[in-house]
Design a protein around this motif. Sequence first.
Motif, mmCIF file in Angstrom:
data_model
loop_
_atom_site.group_PDB
_atom_site.id
_atom_site.type_symbol
_atom_site.label_atom_id
_atom_site.label_comp_id
_atom_site.label_asym_id
_atom_site.label_seq_id
_atom_site.Cartn_x
_atom_site.Cartn_y
_atom_site.Cartn_z
ATOM 1 N N PHE A 131 6.261 22.265 2.706
ATOM 2 C CA PHE A 131 6.808 23.181 3.708
ATOM 3 C C PHE A 131 7.650 22.372 4.692
ATOM 4 N N GLY A 132 8.247 23.069 5.662
ATOM 5 C CA GLY A 132 9.047 22.391 6.683
ATOM 6 C C GLY A 132 10.265 21.705 6.122
ATOM 7 N N ASN A 133 10.868 22.302 5.070
ATOM 8 C CA ASN A 133 12.030 21.704 4.405
ATOM 9 C C ASN A 133 11.727 20.267 3.994
ATOM 10 N N TYR A 134 10.609 20.069 3.339
ATOM 11 C CA TYR A 134 10.098 18.747 2.975
ATOM 12 C C TYR A 134 11.178 17.918 2.282
ATOM 13 N N SER A 135 11.389 16.673 2.747
ATOM 14 C CA SER A 135 12.551 15.894 2.301
ATOM 15 C C SER A 135 12.229 14.467 1.870
ATOM 16 N N ASN A 136 10.940 14.140 1.685
ATOM 17 C CA ASN A 136 10.541 12.768 1.345
ATOM 18 C C ASN A 136 10.724 12.537 -0.156
ATOM 19 N N VAL A 137 11.992 12.381 -0.558
ATOM 20 C CA VAL A 137 12.356 12.342 -1.976
ATOM 21 C C VAL A 137 11.682 11.186 -2.711
ATOM 22 N N LEU A 138 11.826 9.970 -2.177
ATOM 23 C CA LEU A 138 11.354 8.786 -2.881
ATOM 24 C C LEU A 138 9.841 8.815 -3.088
ATOM 25 N N ILE B 295 6.568 3.631 -0.979
ATOM 26 C CA ILE B 295 5.151 3.291 -0.796
ATOM 27 C C ILE B 295 4.842 1.857 -1.201
ATOM 28 N N LEU B 296 5.704 1.243 -1.997
ATOM 29 C CA LEU B 296 5.466 -0.136 -2.409
ATOM 30 C C LEU B 296 5.638 -1.129 -1.265
ATOM 31 N N ARG B 297 6.240 -0.693 -0.178
ATOM 32 C CA ARG B 297 6.484 -1.586 0.957
ATOM 33 C C ARG B 297 5.433 -1.440 2.056
ATOM 34 N N HIS B 298 4.340 -0.758 1.739
ATOM 35 C CA HIS B 298 3.309 -0.517 2.749
ATOM 36 C C HIS B 298 1.951 -0.942 2.206
ATOM 37 N N SER B 299 1.561 -2.157 2.565
ATOM 38 C CA SER B 299 0.340 -2.767 2.031
ATOM 39 C C SER B 299 -0.650 -3.148 3.119
ATOM 40 N N PHE B 300 -0.640 -2.406 4.208
ATOM 41 C CA PHE B 300 -1.638 -2.587 5.260
ATOM 42 C C PHE B 300 -2.286 -1.236 5.528
ATOM 43 N N ARG B 301 -3.606 -1.239 5.667
ATOM 44 C CA ARG B 301 -4.303 0.023 5.909
ATOM 45 C C ARG B 301 -5.115 -0.037 7.202
ATOM 46 N N GLU B 302 -5.324 1.148 7.738
ATOM 47 C CA GLU B 302 -6.144 1.252 8.942
ATOM 48 C C GLU B 302 -7.618 1.043 8.584
#
Length: 419
Positions: A166-173, A325-332
């Motif tokens: 919803f919300g004109n979702y645009s997260n293509v990659l 998502i491959l560039r995000h390797s830290f988690r809370e």
Amino acid sequence: MWTYKRVIFYTTSIFICVVVISFSYYVEIRYPKMRSHGLPIATDTITALDRRKFIISPYYEPRLGQSVRVIAILHVSVKELYCIFHCSSNQNVFVRAEIDLHSDRFGFPYGTADLLCSEPSGCHYTYISFSSTVTTNTSQRLLFEVRNRPPQPISSNFTVCISTLFGNYSNVLQVIQSIEMYKILGASRVTIYKTNCSQDVDKVLHHYIDEGTLEVVPWPIDHHLQTTTEWRYSEGLNAEIGYFGQTAALNDCLYRNMYKSKFVLLNDIDEIILPVKDWDWSSLMENLQNKHPDTSVFCIENHVFPNSVTISGFDLWSHVPGVNILRHSFREPIDWKFFNGRKMIVNPRDVFQTSIHSALKHNRNWVNLEPGMAITFHCRYKMRNITSEGLIPDDILRRYNMSLVPNVDKVIQRLFPQL
């Protein structure tokens, strides 16, 4: 001898015949008729009976005797509704529905509901309709086909249910990467409920539909009710139902795939349920079933990987909008003072009702998986105000680079070639 007037007459007559035939064909396709009853068949995902009652779809329910379970959205004030079984003998049988409004309405005036209607004996039917009162007047009523009747053999191992865009979702990659990861992990099918999205995301969805991986279910909830991105109602909030009717979509997806898929995964498009010790879902579920043989609902801990914290490397596809998502390797780190919204892998034939983070009604047991078995990789904005130094390095997703990168690249080269 042909005269000018006769030519005009015959040309006009042929034109009128073509128009009439074409219009009749359009009406027959757009509003198909059931010959024995002459009533139009509902074709929309959400159908309003009136301002307080919305039908999603009826499903055959053999687990509770011979009955029909109707997934619906109802106002809390609705107390009476009837299923009308249209028998092949041209008899209409009214059965009062048992209304079961789900317990997780979160304070909104509208919520997901089940309508349970027992099959009348001796009635051979394909369609049902609905009425607020017992009446023989069936004019202007829509017929709804009862799905899953009879139940078919299981045709796939894993189906992913995603609601809602919803919300004109645009997260293509991230959409491309998520679907490619689902395929690597073992998904035969992905079902997405779509309210709206950007043109580029729609292009991606059509690619996966053509490929045979994806089923997109239109979800125009905002055409019927005031909705919101808030999950809980609060005073002054101008909304009638929470989070674009997410629980109704998830329950519909559960029943839509109940007799198609051995397991169903319930998560969002920015989430991936990842095995930790195993490589894919098949090996994970084999181990889990051996360890928990009487369990049908497996709840997986949520781990947020903030998309605001970026690592070096994998700087690919910069011309494609969305999060890599491959560039995000830290988690809370998990803080147990806060609610942790787990996502689920379920045996759909053991589940009667589901919410977003738990199954509300089910047979057999449920279990919270320890994070050493599986996690929900959730790449989104930060949930809490934590400094970068407070995050935990975790490159669990990089195990799949050798498969994920070329698979994603192939899709992007086809859909979004760099100019």
